[in-house]
Every structure is written in C-alpha cells, then in structure tokens.
Design a protein around this motif. Structure first.
Motif, PDB file in Angstrom:
ATOM      1  N   ARG A 100       0.829  -1.208   0.000  1.00  0.00           N
ATOM      2  CA  ARG A 100       0.000   0.000   0.000  1.00  0.00           C
ATOM      3  C   ARG A 100       0.874   1.274   0.000  1.00  0.00           C
ATOM      4  NH1 ARG A 100      -4.117   2.420  -1.913  1.00  0.00           N
ATOM      5  NH2 ARG A 100      -4.709   4.180  -0.628  1.00  0.00           N
ATOM      6  N   LYS A 101       1.939   1.264   0.789  1.00  0.00           N
ATOM      7  CA  LYS A 101       2.830   2.425   0.854  1.00  0.00           C
ATOM      8  C   LYS A 101       3.514   2.647  -0.498  1.00  0.00           C
ATOM      9  CE  LYS A 101       5.950   4.608   3.970  1.00  0.00           C
ATOM     10  NZ  LYS A 101       5.017   5.259   4.803  1.00  0.00           N
ATOM     11  N   LYS A 102       3.984   1.552  -1.120  1.00  0.00           N
ATOM     12  CA  LYS A 102       4.622   1.659  -2.422  1.00  0.00           C
ATOM     13  C   LYS A 102       3.636   2.180  -3.466  1.00  0.00           C
ATOM     14  CE  LYS A 102       7.639  -0.863  -5.529  1.00  0.00           C
ATOM     15  NZ  LYS A 102       8.354  -2.109  -5.771  1.00  0.00           N
ATOM     16  N   ALA A 103       2.384   1.711  -3.414  1.00  0.00           N
ATOM     17  CA  ALA A 103       1.360   2.183  -4.351  1.00  0.00           C
ATOM     18  C   ALA A 103       1.097   3.674  -4.146  1.00  0.00           C
ATOM     19  CB  ALA A 103       0.075   1.384  -4.163  1.00  0.00           C
ATOM     20  N   ASP A 104       1.083   4.133  -2.902  1.00  0.00           N
ATOM     21  CA  ASP A 104       0.882   5.549  -2.624  1.00  0.00           C
ATOM     22  C   ASP A 104       2.039   6.398  -3.156  1.00  0.00           C
ATOM     23  OD1 ASP A 104      -1.529   5.057  -1.405  1.00  0.00           O
ATOM     24  OD2 ASP A 104      -0.724   5.116   0.647  1.00  0.00           O
ATOM     25  N   LEU A 105       3.244   5.906  -3.022  1.00  0.00           N
ATOM     26  CA  LEU A 105       4.402   6.625  -3.547  1.00  0.00           C
ATOM     27  C   LEU A 105       4.345   6.722  -5.071  1.00  0.00           C
ATOM     28  CD1 LEU A 105       7.231   5.198  -1.279  1.00  0.00           C
ATOM     29  CD2 LEU A 105       6.473   7.565  -1.371  1.00  0.00           C
ATOM     30  N   MET A 106       3.966   5.624  -5.722  1.00  0.00           N
ATOM     31  CA  MET A 106       3.861   5.627  -7.183  1.00  0.00           C
ATOM     32  C   MET A 106       2.763   6.586  -7.634  1.00  0.00           C
ATOM     33  SD  MET A 106       6.400   3.833  -7.854  1.00  0.00           S
ATOM     34  CE  MET A 106       6.323   3.731  -9.605  1.00  0.00           C
ATOM     35  N   GLU A 107       1.706   6.670  -6.855  1.00  0.00           N
ATOM     36  CA  GLU A 107       0.622   7.605  -7.177  1.00  0.00           C
ATOM     37  C   GLU A 107       1.119   9.055  -7.085  1.00  0.00           C
ATOM     38  OE1 GLU A 107      -3.742   8.889  -5.423  1.00  0.00           O
ATOM     39  OE2 GLU A 107      -2.928   6.927  -4.908  1.00  0.00           O
ATOM     40  N   LEU A 108       1.960   9.343  -6.073  1.00  0.00           N
ATOM     41  CA  LEU A 108       2.525  10.685  -5.945  1.00  0.00           C
ATOM     42  C   LEU A 108       3.443  11.022  -7.126  1.00  0.00           C
ATOM     43  CD1 LEU A 108       3.330  10.785  -2.128  1.00  0.00           C
ATOM     44  CD2 LEU A 108       1.550  12.060  -3.333  1.00  0.00           C
ATOM     45  N   ILE A 109       4.132  10.024  -7.630  1.00  0.00           N
ATOM     46  CA  ILE A 109       4.978  10.240  -8.812  1.00  0.00           C
ATOM     47  C   ILE A 109       4.108  10.520 -10.022  1.00  0.00           C
ATOM     48  CG2 ILE A 109       6.554   9.103 -10.427  1.00  0.00           C
ATOM     49  CD1 ILE A 109       7.795   7.707  -7.978  1.00  0.00           C
ATOM     50  N   ASN A 110       3.031   9.755 -10.186  1.00  0.00           N
ATOM     51  CA  ASN A 110       2.140   9.939 -11.336  1.00  0.00           C
ATOM     52  C   ASN A 110       1.445  11.304 -11.304  1.00  0.00           C
ATOM     53  OD1 ASN A 110       2.813   7.444 -12.349  1.00  0.00           O
ATOM     54  ND2 ASN A 110       1.126   6.407 -11.297  1.00  0.00           N
TER      55      ASN A 110
END
Length: 78
Positions: A53-63
C-alpha cells in the motif's frame, strides 16, 4: 594560560596566573581507551522493503507529479 605539548597529547598543561605560579599544572584530558573486541552483525538478512500500500501511494505521488519523475526508478526498486 594553557599549554599543549605534542609528545604528551593526552594532557593539557595550565596555570592560573602569569606571576604567582612558575610551573604549569598537568590535567589529563583523554584517558587511554581499552581495546574492545566487538562483533558487528548486520541488522537484516534480507532487504526489509515497503508495504504494498505504501509503495502504491508513492507511485501515485509520482504519477501526480508531486514527486519528480526521475525518482521513479528508485521508488520502483524498493
């Protein structure tokens, strides 16, 4: 007045007055350290990694461009 002697690096010499005392008093500053044999162990046997979940949130911030895109490879490798 303080005097430091190169050959006696573990001590400083001092006197409180220019006139009253002719000789410097010796003050030990650094005590000799004992040799200690310590075995250092690695804290982890494997990389701890991130929660999905944390990794997905970080990727969302990049996107969303909140984190610059050139950091994408770093965050993907976590």
């Amino acid at each position: 007045m303080i005097k430091v002697i190169k050959d006696d690096a573990r001590a400083n010499y001092y006197k409180n007055s220019y006139y009253a005392e002719e000789e410097f008093k010796r003050a030990m500053v650094i005590k000799k350290k004992k040799d200690i044999d310590i075995e250092v162990k690695k804290p982890y046997t494997t990389k701890p990694g991130l929660a999905k979940r944390k990794k997905a949130d970080l990727m969302e911030l990049i996107n969303k461009n909140h984190i610059p895109r050139y950091y994408r490879p770093f965050y993907k490798s976590l």
